[in-house]
Design an enzyme around this catalytic site. Structure first.
Site, PDB file in Angstrom:
ATOM      1  N   HIS A 169      -9.695  -1.609  -4.201  1.00 30.99           N
ATOM      2  CA  HIS A 169      -8.653  -2.004  -3.652  1.00 30.99           C
ATOM      3  C   HIS A 169      -7.605  -2.956  -4.511  1.00 30.99           C
ATOM      4  O   HIS A 169      -6.395  -2.903  -4.265  1.00 30.99           O
ATOM      5  CB  HIS A 169      -8.996  -2.592  -2.223  1.00 30.99           C
ATOM      6  CG  HIS A 169      -7.552  -2.751  -1.264  1.00 30.99           C
ATOM      7  ND1 HIS A 169      -6.954  -1.681  -0.637  1.00 30.99           N
ATOM      8  CD2 HIS A 169      -6.687  -3.880  -1.451  1.00 30.99           C
ATOM      9  CE1 HIS A 169      -5.916  -2.359  -0.064  1.00 30.99           C
ATOM     10  NE2 HIS A 169      -5.685  -3.518  -0.526  1.00 30.99           N
ATOM     11  N   ASP A 193      -3.878  -2.477  -5.081  1.00 31.00           N
ATOM     12  CA  ASP A 193      -2.610  -3.516  -4.915  1.00 31.00           C
ATOM     13  C   ASP A 193      -1.956  -3.768  -6.204  1.00 31.00           C
ATOM     14  O   ASP A 193      -0.572  -3.924  -6.147  1.00 31.00           O
ATOM     15  CB  ASP A 193      -3.383  -4.918  -4.488  1.00 31.00           C
ATOM     16  CG  ASP A 193      -3.806  -4.959  -2.883  1.00 31.00           C
ATOM     17  OD1 ASP A 193      -3.387  -4.062  -1.995  1.00 31.00           O
ATOM     18  OD2 ASP A 193      -4.548  -5.938  -2.608  1.00 31.00           O
ATOM     19  N   HIS A 244       1.011  -1.094  -0.083  1.00 32.60           N
ATOM     20  CA  HIS A 244      -0.001  -0.022   0.137  1.00 32.60           C
ATOM     21  C   HIS A 244       0.631   1.109  -0.023  1.00 32.60           C
ATOM     22  O   HIS A 244       0.552   2.304  -0.533  1.00 32.60           O
ATOM     23  CB  HIS A 244      -1.048   0.020   1.274  1.00 32.60           C
ATOM     24  CG  HIS A 244      -2.047  -1.204   1.075  1.00 32.60           C
ATOM     25  ND1 HIS A 244      -2.550  -1.465   2.413  1.00 32.60           N
ATOM     26  CD2 HIS A 244      -2.404  -2.201   0.139  1.00 32.60           C
ATOM     27  CE1 HIS A 244      -3.343  -2.670   2.107  1.00 32.60           C
ATOM     28  NE2 HIS A 244      -3.030  -2.957   0.899  1.00 32.60           N
ATOM     29  N   HIS A 296      -1.432 -10.440  -5.278  1.00 30.92           N
ATOM     30  CA  HIS A 296      -0.105 -10.011  -5.294  1.00 30.92           C
ATOM     31  C   HIS A 296       0.845 -10.954  -6.033  1.00 30.92           C
ATOM     32  O   HIS A 296       1.833 -10.721  -6.808  1.00 30.92           O
ATOM     33  CB  HIS A 296       0.489  -9.741  -3.943  1.00 30.92           C
ATOM     34  CG  HIS A 296      -0.303  -8.779  -3.122  1.00 30.92           C
ATOM     35  ND1 HIS A 296      -0.318  -7.399  -3.534  1.00 30.92           N
ATOM     36  CD2 HIS A 296      -1.030  -8.720  -1.890  1.00 30.92           C
ATOM     37  CE1 HIS A 296      -1.116  -6.709  -2.685  1.00 30.92           C
ATOM     38  NE2 HIS A 296      -1.529  -7.423  -1.814  1.00 30.92           N
TER      39      HIS A 296
HETATM   40 ZN   LIG Z   1      -4.056  -4.597  -0.282  1.00 23.73          ZN
END
Ligand SMILES: [Zn+2]
Length: 325
Positions: free
Chosen positions: A255, A259, A97, A282
């Site tokens: 969000h 990411d 973040h 991720h």
């Molecule tokens: Zn995140």
């Protein structure tokens, strides 16, 4: 408005034939809780020389082994959060973040000092880091900003998870789709062209989220010990457990875009291309980034041309700087 640089500094940047690299004007600190260990940690963002990139420095570890460059080839683990490691095995966790905030606001060079192994989670979004960057101020540097231009399509899939890059004339666009069984989330899709203004208004405030049913398993594994309704949206079926609800109707997919901005920032340069993610994570974003950067025919590194849309390289961002100078 975004406080940028003095009139004289801006004029120097405006007359240059290149888009300048950017760092912070001054150092700035914050203290917060680490999401996974639950420990209190202090973080200081410090200005850095051109071509430094983003480098983490663990002040609780003595010697040269304490520096960890925030780069794709230093990613050690990305199952729950992004962990990077240096050659001595020193790690920093939950960098995504902060990385998103730095990339979204067009900051190239910063040293991030931490007195522990994890970046503080703050409110689970990038907004507190954007606030820190704006408080410190942004300084244009006398060095050209370089970008990674995607030259051909690169795609990686794993079951229903897909992430891809395709060439784009201008800037980085991110298009993301999610489909969750939990009714409170369901199907969501958003797409944005990344500029500091878009990042700040549409992406930065979207918080991380989790399912109520996953919390006991995470706690048993010694993770998420600092997690609470203060730093995550918690979902139970068709319910949002946070008293104040959501910050956007599509906060969840926003969000995921946040990411992805942080994950792609590990390329070490802004990317000029189109990113498309379907249920990507991720870990999967890192697989895609490795696939791109390990194929020399798929990309080229070039000075960012003035007027090209990329954070702080866009005509809009330059106009924004002019207004606030
Ligand atoms: Zn995140």
């Amino acid at each position: 408005m975004f406080v940028e640089k003095s009139q004289a500094e801006f004029k120097a940047g405006a007359t240059a034939a290149y888009v300048p690299q950017r760092t912070l004007k001054t150092s700035i600190s914050c203290t917060g809780v680490a999401l996974h260990t639950g420990a209190k940690v202090t973080m200081t963002l410090r200005p850095a020389e051109p071509d430094t990139g983003i480098v983490f420095r663990r002040t609780d570890i003595a010697g040269r082994g304490a520096e960890i460059p925030a780069r794709w080839d230093h990613v050690a683990d990305s199952r729950l959060c992004t962990v990077i490691a240096n050659a001595d095995g020193v790690t920093v966790a939950t960098i995504e973040h902060l990385m998103a905030a730095l990339a979204g606001m067009g900051i190239d060079n910063v040293v991030v000092e931490l007195n522990g192994p994890e970046v503080p989670v703050m409110d689970g979004s990038s907004a507190p880091f954007v606030f820190l960057i704006e408080c410190a101020g942004v300084l244009a540097q006398a060095a050209p900003r370089k970008a990674i231009r995607v030259l051909k399509p690169v795609s990686r899939s794993n079951g229903q998870t897909v992430a891809s890059f395709t060439p784009a004339h201008d800037g980085l666009t991110l298009d993301f789709e999610i489909d969750f069984a939990a009714k409170a989330i369901g199907r969501q899709r958003e797409a944005f062209l990344l500029t500091p203004a878009t990042f700040k208004a549409e992406i930065a405030r979207a918080r991380t989220f989790g399912m109520l049913e996953d919390i006991p398993r995470m706690r048993e594994a010694g993770l998420g010990l600092g997690g609470s309704l203060d730093n995550a949206v918690v979902v139970n079926g068709d319910q949002i457990l946070n008293e104040d609800g959501l910050r956007f109707d599509t906060e969840f997919v926003r969000h995921k875009i946040l990411d992805a901005v942080g994950d792609l920032a590990l390329a070490g340069h802004p990317i000029v291309g189109h990113y498309h993610g379907v249920r990507s994570s991720h870990a999967h974003n890192n697989v895609l980034l490795r696939a791109l950067l390990n194929d020399p025919a798929a990309w080229t590194l070039e000075p960012l041309r003035p007027g090209v849309h990329a954070p702080a390289g866009s005509a809009a961002a330059e106009a924004e700087q002019r207004l606030s100078a």
